[in-house]
Design a protein around this motif. Structure first.
Motif, PDB file in Angstrom:
ATOM      1  N   SER A  80      -8.219   6.389  -6.668  1.00 12.90           N
ATOM      2  CA  SER A  80      -7.083   5.480  -6.165  1.00 12.90           C
ATOM      3  C   SER A  80      -7.644   4.477  -5.472  1.00 12.90           C
ATOM      4  O   SER A  80      -8.948   3.401  -6.419  1.00 12.90           O
ATOM      5  N   ASN A 123       0.976   6.012  -0.501  1.00  8.13           N
ATOM      6  CA  ASN A 123       0.655   6.795  -0.722  1.00  8.13           C
ATOM      7  C   ASN A 123       0.878   8.024  -1.663  1.00  8.13           C
ATOM      8  O   ASN A 123       1.719   7.504  -2.109  1.00  8.13           O
ATOM      9  N   HIS A 124       0.105   9.148  -1.733  1.00 11.18           N
ATOM     10  CA  HIS A 124       0.492   9.821  -3.275  1.00 11.18           C
ATOM     11  C   HIS A 124       2.126  10.793  -2.882  1.00 11.18           C
ATOM     12  O   HIS A 124       2.521  11.179  -3.755  1.00 11.18           O
ATOM     13  N   SER A 137       1.025  -1.383  -0.353  1.00 14.32           N
ATOM     14  CA  SER A 137      -0.427  -0.176  -0.266  1.00 14.32           C
ATOM     15  C   SER A 137       0.280   1.285  -0.113  1.00 14.32           C
ATOM     16  O   SER A 137       2.051   0.936   0.949  1.00 14.32           O
ATOM     17  N   ASP A 167      -3.375   5.460  -2.425  1.00 17.33           N
ATOM     18  CA  ASP A 167      -4.073   6.172  -1.581  1.00 17.33           C
ATOM     19  C   ASP A 167      -4.185   7.933  -2.480  1.00 17.33           C
ATOM     20  O   ASP A 167      -2.847   8.312  -2.223  1.00 17.33           O
TER      21      ASP A 167
END
Lengths: 691, 116
Positions: free
Chosen positions: A523, A459-460, A457, A551
């Protein structure tokens, strides 16, 4: 005439290197034989002409295919008919004799004599090259097929000179003395004819004549053309010639072969060009046209067995070496028609890698010979022979022992070879990094041979890093042709990135901060897929590594939307939307009944006119009674009627120019007739007035 | 009284014209009839066009001009053939008729070409 007998000792190592692209030529194989059956056996059981029959039967004979008996008997009937009739043309007689030579039909006793006298008359009266060709070659065929028949050519030297008179200084020949156009195809025919004259002549001809011919051959070879892959061919000078390169080159080869066979002092032709001509015909493949097929096979048969030099072709059944299978590299050397070559040795002089063109991996390796399969093979490769693309350079060395024929090969045969092997993939790992610090948040080791279930996982603000190592079987770095990393969103939106290789390591770093817009701010769960592929890689792979949960921030309003993905991946190849064309709206036409009513109404004034005329008491009393005037008057009215009829036709179907042409004729006629009639009328009324 | 006098005058005028007309030679009457026929045909064509619209306009023009043209040529013929006309005394009526025929043929060639 002494045949070129005797033993020749020749070792041919040509030091002239032929610069050309590497390519492989295969000799005639069974694929040709099965194609020949399709091309040359007629569907309805008979050949359209003797020329076609000859071409088909000769090709089938050279390829060693059996003839069909019913076809042979039908063709034989035709042959006997042509040879028996005294009114056959020279061309028909020539082809009939050719077919007879293959089928060996039963000609009657009187047959040969009639034909001989017809052909001899043909030779005497011949003025055109083709007439000389058919008659002289016909006589040669009669001599071969009916030994003992008396054939005298008359003044052979005069015939030789008259054929020679049609030649030109550039080596080409003219078809007749009237036509200045020269042709290379005609040169081939001329050499065959002259060979026939030499063989039929009762005594030896003047050697100086033959010497000039040889000079002509050298000139003809000056006009030879070549392609980049080392093939040579002859072609006509003019663009709209009736013969293409295949038939022209075949004609020249036929001519040279028969000339060399008839000639005692030997013909020297440049060896590399002979090999180039052989490669030209082999490079044609399997022609679909019957004439091209015949010309190809006939020319190769001439090259297979001739008095100047017989080319040998080096071919490889497979040009791929697998380092894992450890099979030997096989090489075949044969004649153009696939027959056995004499004893020789094949040496691999160089194996040039595509990566380093100047240094060779293998040097001067002699190939071993396997007598059972008549192939040469190389079974051991050096330790540093890596995967990749190579150009192998072969040289053929003919044995010192005696040969009856002179064999010739290419100086160096360059063959493209691909070496394949198993590439080992090591240290494959995928990691999520924090962008500013560069520290690893999560790292997973990958086994790319199996589909993994890696779950990451990010995120940006983070980066994704994929890295692995590729090494060849002997431990060198390997740069694959294709290394693709694919991210596929749940909504089927795909993104593909290239994995860059430097040295042994291959790495891809995806910085999501910069890619947010490209990812359409979507996302969610992305599937990861890695593809590594190359022609030299036997274990190319496509592996589903796992998935990553991304995300990403919310989409701003102006951001582009992801393109609509169709559910069906192949729907873009399906039928497109129907196009509705907008045509000009046709003008509103009145109802049919209304138009017909008005048609009737239009006629009414005309009827009114006629009624009014009768009421006025119109008569034709002053129509002239004397025959001359009556005829002119009738013609006048008829002329006017004809002009009106012409107008109706003009409206219905003629065009303006035809109408004007017809009108001019009618008008002139009408003018004369009208003038006559009206002047007679005027004279009559003047008489009445004066009376 | 005035009204009846005007109507009587009109009637008298009409009668005098009629009697004068009856004395014209027959060939001129034929030409007059022809002109009336041509003009009537043109009027019917114009009425049809007014009814259904002028879609093939070239055909309409061609038809109307054919009628009008031939009427005009007939009027010219009448002028030339009329014996009372001093200007054309020396012109033979046959010559005038030949001109009439020629001009009509040329007119109709153009008309048919334009008809489409």
């Amino acid at each position: 005439m002494m045949a070129g007998g005797g033993v020749r000792f020749l070792v041919l190592i040509l030091t002239v290197a032929i610069c050309g692209a590497a390519s492989v030529f295969q000799p005639i194989s069974d694929a040709h034989r099965s194609a020949a059956l399709d091309v040359f056996v007629p569907v309805d059981g008979s050949y359209k002409s003797l020329e076609e029959a000859y071409e088909a039967l000769k090709t089938l004979e050279i390829l060693g295919i059996e003839k069909k008996s019913d076809l042979s008997s039908a063709t034989c009937e035709n042959v006997v008919k042509v040879l028996g009739s005294s009114s056959s043309t020279l061309k028909d007689a020539f082809y009939a004799l050719n077919v007879n030579g293959i089928l060996k039909c039963k000609i009657g006793e009187a047959g040969p004599k009639d034909i001989v006298s017809q052909l001899q008359a043909g030779v005497k009266d011949a003025k055109l090259l083709l007439d000389f060709y058919y008659s002289v070659r016909g006589l040669v065929l009669v001599k071969e097929q009916f030994p003992g028949t008396d054939i005298s050519l008359g003044d052979a030297e005069a015939i030789f000179r008259s054929i020679k008179a049609l030649s030109q200084s550039d080596g080409r020949w003219r078809y007749s003395s009237n036509n200045p156009e020269s042709s290379t195809f005609a040169a081939g025919l001329a050499y065959e004819t002259l060979a026939g004259v030499i063989s039929l002549a009762p005594s030896e001809l003047d050697p100086s004549l033959i010497q000039t011919l040889k000079k002509g051959i050298v000139k003809l070879f000056d006009s030879i053309q070549k392609f980049d892959d080392g093939t040579f061919y002859f072609d006509e000078k003019s663009v709209d010639a009736s013969q293409g390169p295949i038939s022209t080159t075949a004609s020249v080869i036929r001519g040279l072969t028969s000339f060399a066979a008839s000639e005692s002092t030997g013909l020297n032709l440049p060896g590399d060009k002979i090999v180039g001509l052989a490669k030209f015909f082999l490079g044609v493949g399997i022609p679909g046209d019957a004439k091209d097929f015949f010309n190809q096979i006939d020319a190769l048969a001439c090259l297979e067995d001739n008095k100047f030099s017989v080319p040998l072709i080096l071919s490889l059944p497979s040009t791929v070496i697998s380092l894992t299978k450890k099979e030997p590299l096989k090489v075949k050397v044969s004649t153009v028609l696939g027959s056995k070559a004499p004893t020789l040795s094949v040496k691999l002089t160089q194996a040039l890698s595509s990566k380093s063109v100047d240094s060779s991996v293998i040097n001067n390796q002699e190939l071993k010979f396997d007598a059972d399969s008549a192939t040469y093979f190389l079974d051991s490769f050096p330790k540093n022979f890596d995967v990749g693309k190579y150009t192998f350079v072969f040289e053929i060395l003919l044995d010192d022992s005696a040969h009856e024929k002179v064999y010739i090969t290419e100086a160096q045969t360059k063959v493209p070879i691909a070496a394949t092997g198993v590439i080992s993939i090591e240290n494959a790992e995928i990691a999520v990094l924090d962008s500013d610090i560069g520290s690893v948040e999560s790292q997973k080791k990958l086994d790319l041979t199996k589909d993994g279930a890696v779950s990451l996982s990010a995120n940006h603000l983070q980066k994704l890093r994929l890295s692995f190592q590729l090494t060849t079987p002997i431990g060198n770095a390997f740069k694959p042709h294709q290394a693709f990393f694919k991210l596929k969103h749940e909504s089927q939106v795909e993104h593909i990135y290239l994995v860059k290789t430097s040295g042994k390591k291959a790495e891809l770093v995806l910085d999501f901060l910069g890619l947010v817009e490209k990812l359409y701010y979507l996302s969610g769960k992305y599937e990861i897929q890695l593809t590594i592929g190359d022609a030299s890689m036997e274990n190319s792979l496509l592996s589903n590594i796992g998935h990553i949960e991304l995300d990403l921030p919310e989409r701003p309003e102006k951001a582009p939307r992801p393109p609509l993905q169709s559910t069906e991946p192949y729907s873009r190849y399906g039928p497109k939307a129907e196009i509705s064309h907008i045509f000009r709206i046709p003008e509103k036409l009145p109802a049919k009944q209304l138009s017909l009513v008005f048609l009737g109404v239009i006629v009414l004034p005309f009827i009114g006119f006629l009624i009014g005329l009768t009421r006025l008491g119109v008569n034709i009393k002053s129509f002239p009674s004397s025959t001359g005037s009556a005829i002119s008057a009738l013609l006048f009215h008829g002329g006017i009627g004809a002009v009106l009829l012409l107008y109706v036709l003009f409206w219905l179907k003629l065009d303006l120019f035809t109408t004007l042409k017809a009108l001019s004729l009618l008008g002139v006629f009408l003018l004369f007739v009208g003038h006559r009639t009206l002047s007679q009328l005027a004279a009559a009324s003047n008489k009445l007035k004066s009376a | 009284m005035a009204r009846s006098s005007t109507s009587k005058d009109a009637q008298d005028l009409f009668h005098s014209l009629r009697s004068a007309y009856l004395s014209t030679p027959t060939n001129l009457k034929i030409i007059d009839l022809y002109v009336c026929f041509a003009v009537f045909t043109a009027l019917i064509q114009v009425a049809y066009m007014a009814l259904v619209g002028s879609f093939p306009f070239n055909s309409f023009l061609s038809g109307v001009l054919s009628c009008i043209g031939t009427a005009v040529l007939a009027v010219c013929l009448r002028i030339q053939v009329n014996k009372e006309n001093k200007e054309f005394k020396d012109l033979a009526p046959e010559r005038a008729f030949a001109d009439f025929v020629l001009c009509n043929l040329v007119l109709h060639l153009v008309i048919i070409n334009f008809l489409g």
